[in-house]
Motif scaffolding. Sequence first.
Motif: not given
Length: 273
Positions: A11-14, A43-47
Amino acid sequence: MTTKNAALDLSDAIGTELPYLRRYARALTGSQRTGDNYAAATLEAILQEPSIFQRDCSPKVALFNAFHKIWSTAGAPTADTEDPRTRMESAAFDHMAGLTNNTREALLLSTIEGFAFDEIGKIMGVDASEASSLIDIAISEMEKSMSGKIMIIEDEAIIAMDIHSIVSEMGHQITGIARTRASAVELGAKDKPDLILADIQLADNSSGIDAVNDLLDQFGNIPTIFITAFPERLLTGDKPEPAFLIAKPYSEEQVRSAVSQAMFFSSTDSLKA
């Protein structure tokens, strides 16, 4: 490392790189709304599938690579031509269909985001030499697409003349240079520009943002590029933001790319709340 800590690190990196992804997506699509939709989809895809965020790359390269996986899967985006808010955007996409595949992406990644050829290759899934070739093709195709009248709003004389020189050499006509909000409005009334290049902080402490909005009130949508030492003022996500934003100090390649892109789309989002 625990799963929770790994999620926090991701989360911090993104979060650190997200404003730049949003800037890139807006420039790529010519629309804040469409660009932000693609960024959100990334973002949704990464989650849902954290493995698409490649840990062996820098966080920025990994995030942009994930975006391009979504972008390439979606194919060429289209806009709703029945919606007047997107009609100009749709026309831009129709125009974009005539360009060589992947050239605009490579150009923006290089000139606006500052990626090296090898990084662009990792993002787009090509080698560094192909990334370089795509950029050369894009510059040639975009600069041939159109020319027009450009207004410069900049209070620093040396910077204003440098921008004037770059844009003139591209074949565009300069309507004039304004150093204040009032002079920008006056200049616009005399000769309506096809494109505005604007700083944020002007000579009399007036705002380039307000100057641009005054001109948009008068003329409607005019493509606008902000060249500023204060990009964070326009990357807050709290209000509509410009599709084209260059941070000072800028390079000639950044200006040429952004001007070609903006003239190509011939539309921009106002900064009005």
